[in-house]
Design a protein around this motif. Structure first.
Motif, PDB file in Angstrom:
ATOM      1  N   TYR A 136      30.274  52.214  35.116  1.00 11.20           N
ATOM      2  CA  TYR A 136      30.649  53.432  35.835  1.00 11.20           C
ATOM      3  C   TYR A 136      30.109  54.640  35.064  1.00 11.20           C
ATOM      4  O   TYR A 136      30.360  54.777  33.859  1.00 11.20           O
ATOM      5  CB  TYR A 136      32.161  53.515  35.990  1.00 11.20           C
ATOM      6  CG  TYR A 136      32.715  52.437  36.902  1.00 11.20           C
ATOM      7  CD1 TYR A 136      32.610  52.569  38.289  1.00 11.20           C
ATOM      8  CD2 TYR A 136      33.310  51.294  36.388  1.00 11.20           C
ATOM      9  CE1 TYR A 136      33.106  51.585  39.137  1.00 11.20           C
ATOM     10  CE2 TYR A 136      33.803  50.298  37.233  1.00 11.20           C
ATOM     11  CZ  TYR A 136      33.697  50.453  38.603  1.00 11.20           C
ATOM     12  OH  TYR A 136      34.183  49.463  39.445  1.00 11.20           O
ATOM     13  N   ASP A 160      35.148  41.939  45.379  1.00 11.33           N
ATOM     14  CA  ASP A 160      35.949  42.759  46.283  1.00 11.33           C
ATOM     15  C   ASP A 160      35.434  44.192  46.196  1.00 11.33           C
ATOM     16  O   ASP A 160      35.607  44.870  45.171  1.00 11.33           O
ATOM     17  CB  ASP A 160      37.427  42.685  45.886  1.00 11.33           C
ATOM     18  CG  ASP A 160      38.350  43.327  46.920  1.00 11.33           C
ATOM     19  OD1 ASP A 160      37.911  44.258  47.607  1.00 11.33           O
ATOM     20  OD2 ASP A 160      39.514  42.891  47.016  1.00 11.33           O
ATOM     21  N   ARG A 162      36.472  46.843  47.526  1.00 13.52           N
ATOM     22  CA  ARG A 162      37.549  47.818  47.352  1.00 13.52           C
ATOM     23  C   ARG A 162      37.898  48.012  45.879  1.00 13.52           C
ATOM     24  O   ARG A 162      38.168  49.143  45.436  1.00 13.52           O
ATOM     25  CB  ARG A 162      38.782  47.374  48.135  1.00 13.52           C
ATOM     26  CG  ARG A 162      38.601  47.388  49.648  1.00 13.52           C
ATOM     27  CD  ARG A 162      39.757  46.717  50.336  1.00 13.52           C
ATOM     28  NE  ARG A 162      39.872  45.304  49.943  1.00 13.52           N
ATOM     29  CZ  ARG A 162      40.809  44.480  50.415  1.00 13.52           C
ATOM     30  NH1 ARG A 162      41.724  44.925  51.256  1.00 13.52           N
ATOM     31  NH2 ARG A 162      40.831  43.213  50.029  1.00 13.52           N
ATOM     32  N   VAL A 163      37.897  46.909  45.124  1.00 16.40           N
ATOM     33  CA  VAL A 163      38.200  46.998  43.693  1.00 16.40           C
ATOM     34  C   VAL A 163      37.114  47.780  42.964  1.00 16.40           C
ATOM     35  O   VAL A 163      37.391  48.610  42.092  1.00 16.40           O
ATOM     36  CB  VAL A 163      38.337  45.584  43.079  1.00 16.40           C
ATOM     37  CG1 VAL A 163      38.472  45.671  41.560  1.00 16.40           C
ATOM     38  CG2 VAL A 163      39.535  44.859  43.670  1.00 16.40           C
ATOM     39  N   PHE A 165      35.200  50.197  44.050  1.00  9.80           N
ATOM     40  CA  PHE A 165      35.269  51.636  44.278  1.00  9.80           C
ATOM     41  C   PHE A 165      36.615  52.244  43.888  1.00  9.80           C
ATOM     42  O   PHE A 165      36.693  53.432  43.565  1.00  9.80           O
ATOM     43  CB  PHE A 165      34.907  51.948  45.734  1.00  9.80           C
ATOM     44  CG  PHE A 165      33.425  51.836  45.982  1.00  9.80           C
ATOM     45  CD1 PHE A 165      32.577  52.885  45.670  1.00  9.80           C
ATOM     46  CD2 PHE A 165      32.880  50.667  46.478  1.00  9.80           C
ATOM     47  CE1 PHE A 165      31.212  52.786  45.863  1.00  9.80           C
ATOM     48  CE2 PHE A 165      31.505  50.544  46.682  1.00  9.80           C
ATOM     49  CZ  PHE A 165      30.663  51.603  46.367  1.00  9.80           C
ATOM     50  N   ARG A 166      37.648  51.443  43.892  1.00 11.12           N
ATOM     51  CA  ARG A 166      38.933  51.939  43.386  1.00 11.12           C
ATOM     52  C   ARG A 166      38.809  52.302  41.913  1.00 11.12           C
ATOM     53  O   ARG A 166      39.308  53.340  41.467  1.00 11.12           O
ATOM     54  CB  ARG A 166      40.023  50.883  43.583  1.00 11.12           C
ATOM     55  CG  ARG A 166      41.420  51.385  43.179  1.00 11.12           C
ATOM     56  CD  ARG A 166      42.480  50.363  43.536  1.00 11.12           C
ATOM     57  NE  ARG A 166      42.348  49.153  42.732  1.00 11.12           N
ATOM     58  CZ  ARG A 166      42.509  47.915  43.194  1.00 11.12           C
ATOM     59  NH1 ARG A 166      42.795  47.714  44.474  1.00 11.12           N
ATOM     60  NH2 ARG A 166      42.387  46.872  42.393  1.00 11.12           N
ATOM     61  N   ASN A 167      38.117  51.436  41.159  1.00  6.55           N
ATOM     62  CA  ASN A 167      37.879  51.725  39.743  1.00  6.55           C
ATOM     63  C   ASN A 167      37.024  52.974  39.573  1.00  6.55           C
ATOM     64  O   ASN A 167      37.261  53.792  38.681  1.00  6.55           O
ATOM     65  CB  ASN A 167      37.186  50.541  39.076  1.00  6.55           C
ATOM     66  CG  ASN A 167      38.088  49.338  38.919  1.00  6.55           C
ATOM     67  OD1 ASN A 167      39.301  49.460  38.857  1.00  6.55           O
ATOM     68  ND2 ASN A 167      37.500  48.144  38.865  1.00  6.55           N
ATOM     69  N   LEU A 169      36.809  55.576  41.480  1.00  4.88           N
ATOM     70  CA  LEU A 169      37.628  56.765  41.711  1.00  4.88           C
ATOM     71  C   LEU A 169      38.580  57.017  40.548  1.00  4.88           C
ATOM     72  O   LEU A 169      38.824  58.166  40.145  1.00  4.88           O
ATOM     73  CB  LEU A 169      38.413  56.605  43.010  1.00  4.88           C
ATOM     74  CG  LEU A 169      37.567  56.567  44.293  1.00  4.88           C
ATOM     75  CD1 LEU A 169      38.423  56.181  45.492  1.00  4.88           C
ATOM     76  CD2 LEU A 169      36.882  57.917  44.527  1.00  4.88           C
ATOM     77  N   GLU A 170      39.110  55.935  39.993  1.00  5.57           N
ATOM     78  CA  GLU A 170      40.039  56.064  38.858  1.00  5.57           C
ATOM     79  C   GLU A 170      39.351  56.666  37.642  1.00  5.57           C
ATOM     80  O   GLU A 170      39.928  57.504  36.930  1.00  5.57           O
ATOM     81  CB  GLU A 170      40.606  54.691  38.506  1.00  5.57           C
ATOM     82  CG  GLU A 170      41.569  54.699  37.330  1.00  5.57           C
ATOM     83  CD  GLU A 170      42.082  53.313  36.970  1.00  5.57           C
ATOM     84  OE1 GLU A 170      42.589  53.145  35.844  1.00  5.57           O
ATOM     85  OE2 GLU A 170      41.968  52.397  37.820  1.00  5.57           O
TER      86      GLU A 170
END
Length: 231
Positions: A136, A160, A162-163, A165-167, A169-170
């Motif tokens: 990232y 996954d 979603r996982v 892109f969730r990371n 954003l985090e």
């Protein structure tokens, strides 16, 4: 005691030949690879010393420490004189060495696929199963986080989106470089590799998070989607 029937533990050797004592007196750099492994092993079997046993193990992998690091506990236990406890010690010792190398060779900024490869190779370059990882990055292409997303078998791993892109954003990432390894050694992308790349690229559009590259890591080589202009 008959030498053939005795157990060749380190304590029974001449003091100058004991790897542990040699390390203390002369320093860690004075020990050969076989002597370092012998320290982890502790003792040999009825017919050979720990150093001789370690030399035999090294010979089986062409004296390549990286190849030794890829051996599993079960594979090490096939050597006479290596039980589960000794095999675990060897695996753990080599893993610590790998992690130490990872910690002391950071690349804070990614300027090329080679920079990314050097980071990914440290964590997945010698595995016998597939793993999927993401770097990232911020606007300056500096690494914010290196994250494992999934672990699979010898022929694939599920990802996954979603996982991923969730990371992102985090961590506040504005871009990412994705990577997975091919235990077979071939770095050519499969159809599913290409489809996953496009899926992640498209998912990032709405979030304004760019997928800069997808690397396939093999043994001492890699494939870059960006370098090959197929991203």
């Amino acid at each position: 005691m008959n030498e053939q029937n005795s157990s060749f533990s380190i304590k029974e050797w001449n003091e100058n030949d004991r790897p542990r004592e040699k390390l203390i007196v002369k320093g860690k750099n004075s020990l050969s690879d076989a002597e370092l492994i012998a320290v982890l092993v502790g003792s040999g079997n009825r017919n050979e010393s720990a150093v001789a046993l370690s030399k035999r193990i090294l010979a089986s992998v062409d004296h390549d420490i990286n190849k030794l690091g890829r051996l599993s506990v079960k594979q090490l236990m096939t050597f006479k004189g290596i039980g589960e406890a000794k095999a675990v010690s060897i695996v753990a010792g080599l893993e610590l060495g790998r992690r130490r190398k990872e910690d002391i060779t950071p690349i804070p900024k990614i300027n090329s696929s080679k920079d990314a490869y050097q980071l990914f190779d440290l964590v997945i370059g010698d595995l016998e199963h597939e793993e999927f990882w993401v770097l990232y990055l911020n606007n300056a292409n500096k690494v914010l986080q290196q994250k494992q997303i999934s672990v699979g078998g010898k022929t694939g791993t599920l990802v996954d989106v979603r996982v991923v892109f969730r990371n992102a954003l985090e961590y506040g990432a504005t871009s990412m470089i994705i990577a997975h390894n091919h235990p077979s050694g071939s770095v050519q992308p499969s159809t599913s590799d290409k489809e996953l790349t496009q899926k992640l690229k498209q998912a990032g559009v709405s979030l304004d998070i760019k997928v800069l590259d997808h690397l396939i890591i093999g043994e001492k080589s890699y494939f870059s989607f960006a370098d090959e202009s197929i991203l």
